[in-house]
Motif scaffolding. Structure first.
Motif, mmCIF file in Angstrom:
data_model
loop_
_atom_site.group_PDB
_atom_site.id
_atom_site.type_symbol
_atom_site.label_atom_id
_atom_site.label_comp_id
_atom_site.label_asym_id
_atom_site.label_seq_id
_atom_site.Cartn_x
_atom_site.Cartn_y
_atom_site.Cartn_z
ATOM 1 N N HIS A 216 0.847 -1.242 0.017
ATOM 2 C CA HIS A 216 -0.007 -0.116 -0.102
ATOM 3 C C HIS A 216 0.739 1.315 -0.177
ATOM 4 O O HIS A 216 0.335 2.264 0.316
ATOM 5 C CB HIS A 216 -1.138 0.017 1.091
ATOM 6 N N CYS B 226 -7.666 1.760 -4.720
ATOM 7 C CA CYS B 226 -7.151 0.234 -4.123
ATOM 8 C C CYS B 226 -8.312 -0.069 -2.812
ATOM 9 O O CYS B 226 -8.945 1.078 -2.399
ATOM 10 C CB CYS B 226 -5.828 0.556 -3.399
ATOM 11 N N CYS C 70 -7.720 -0.044 0.051
ATOM 12 C CA CYS C 70 -7.397 0.763 1.270
ATOM 13 C C CYS C 70 -7.973 2.297 0.983
ATOM 14 O O CYS C 70 -7.951 2.890 1.951
ATOM 15 C CB CYS C 70 -5.904 0.818 1.657
ATOM 16 N N CYS D 125 -1.918 2.227 -5.272
ATOM 17 C CA CYS D 125 -1.112 1.387 -4.688
ATOM 18 C C CYS D 125 -0.134 0.215 -5.359
ATOM 19 O O CYS D 125 -0.565 -0.202 -6.197
ATOM 20 C CB CYS D 125 -1.973 0.660 -3.509
HETATM 21 ZN ZN ZN Z 1 -3.815 0.304 -1.057
#
Ligand code: ZN
Ligand code: ADP
Length: 304
Positions: free
Chosen positions: A164, A174, A176, A181
């Motif tokens: 990440h 992504c 996240c 990432c």
């Molecule tokens: Zn990520």
């Protein structure tokens, strides 16, 4: 003296009986059954571990301890799995506590990439170095960071989650929530996703590399070239941050081998800031198959 090393993954769980010099005496594996409660899965793992012992004429008293490598995020301080995307029903599971129901022994938990790095230091490609980074490019991307003769775990065992790091924020979003990432654009999953959308049919990352490296498909060639650049950029970030003497690659995508390593070496040569960093050796992991369980056993056998 012996340890049981357990490598927990989203598809399978590998475990082995490992001697204090890093030899795997015997091993077995179970498929990860995500329909089972994790404590029932632990019961099965414990049963398999006891079988490994009895097959060798050993018992729990012959063990120094049990090491567990598991995917992150986890919390080694609390002894639990946190939120690994590939083990959805294991979220917040107190894994050490659960194993203690079966074994009154030291039980140690670290993330799987950290364990693999330790395995490479113990009996693999990093025996002679005190500063190196193990990078796995597989379904996701992760790293084990070894610095000044010990592994860098961070406060909760999550150091090295390089998947990440933002590599190219002009790219997609992504899981996240960040854009571009490392693992969103350069993992095996990412390569297959992007190639499948370009080709209009479903392809694996292995096929993508075959098409690209044999020069059969210009679109796949340029995709692979772009991915090599992303991986190179990730490596330069790591070299500039940690000043390692060696980079070791594991995980499914690393089976591409020399074309990948050569591209990484060339990128590093051009872009690492420190002149000595520009020549950082890039090598494959020495312990492909058993790295996870040897690394888990290293948590018991070595002073990491
Ligand atoms: Zn990520
Ligand atoms: P895991 O992520 O479960 O640990 P692997 O390390 O085997 O599993 O990584 C799986 C990923 O690696 C998949 O995306 C797969 O397509 C890719 N992969 C496996 N073998 C190769 C190969 N020879 N060349 C390129 N990609 C590969």
């Amino acid at each position: 003296n012996y340890a049981i090393g357990i490598d927990i993954g989203g598809t399978k769980i590998a475990l082995g009986l490992v001697s204090s010099d890093g030899q795997v005496l015997s091993k077995t594996s179970l498929s990860t059954d995500l329909s089972l409660h994790p404590s029932d899965m632990v019961d099965k793992i414990a049963e398999a571990a006891n079988r490994l012992l009895s097959d060798e004429g050993l018992q729990q008293a012959d063990l120094k301890g049990i090491g567990i490598g598991a995917p992150g995020p986890l919390n080694t301080k609390l002894g639990q799995i946190s939120e690994p995307p590939n083990l959805p029903n294991w979220w917040n599971f107190p894994i050490i506590h659960s194993f203690k129901r079966h074994f009154q022994l030291p039980i140690v938990l670290e993330n799987d990439a950290t364990a693999a790095a330790l395995a490479e230091k113990w009996t693999g490609a990093a025996k002679a170095v005190d500063h190196f980074i193990y990078i796995t490019i597989s379904t996701g991307i992760g790293a084990g960071i070894y610095s000044h003769g010990s592994v860098l775990t961070g406060a909760t065992g999550n150091a090295g989650d390089i998947g990440h790091i933002v590599i190219d924020s002009s790219r997609g979003t992504c899981s996240c929530g960040q854009r571009g990432c490392f693992e969103y654009i350069a993992s095996g999953t990412a390569i297959a996703r992007e190639a499948s959308s370009l080709l209009g049919r479903s392809v694996t990352s292995k096929e993508v590399f075959e098409l690209a490296l044999s020069g059969q498909d210009p679109a796949m060639e340029s995709l692979v070239h772009r991915v090599f650049g992303y991986i190179g950029a990730g490596c330069v970030t790591l070299i500039n941050t940690f000043d390692p003497e060696l980079l070791i690659f594991g995980g499914g995508v690393s089976q591409v081998g020399e074309p990948l390593f050569e591209a990484i070496r060339n990128y590093i040569k051009l872009h690492a800031l420190n002149p000595s960093g520009r020549n950082t050796p890039v090598v494959p992991a020495a312990l492909q198959q058993n790295a996870g369980l040897i690394g888990a056993a290293a948590l018991i056998h070595t002073n990491y």
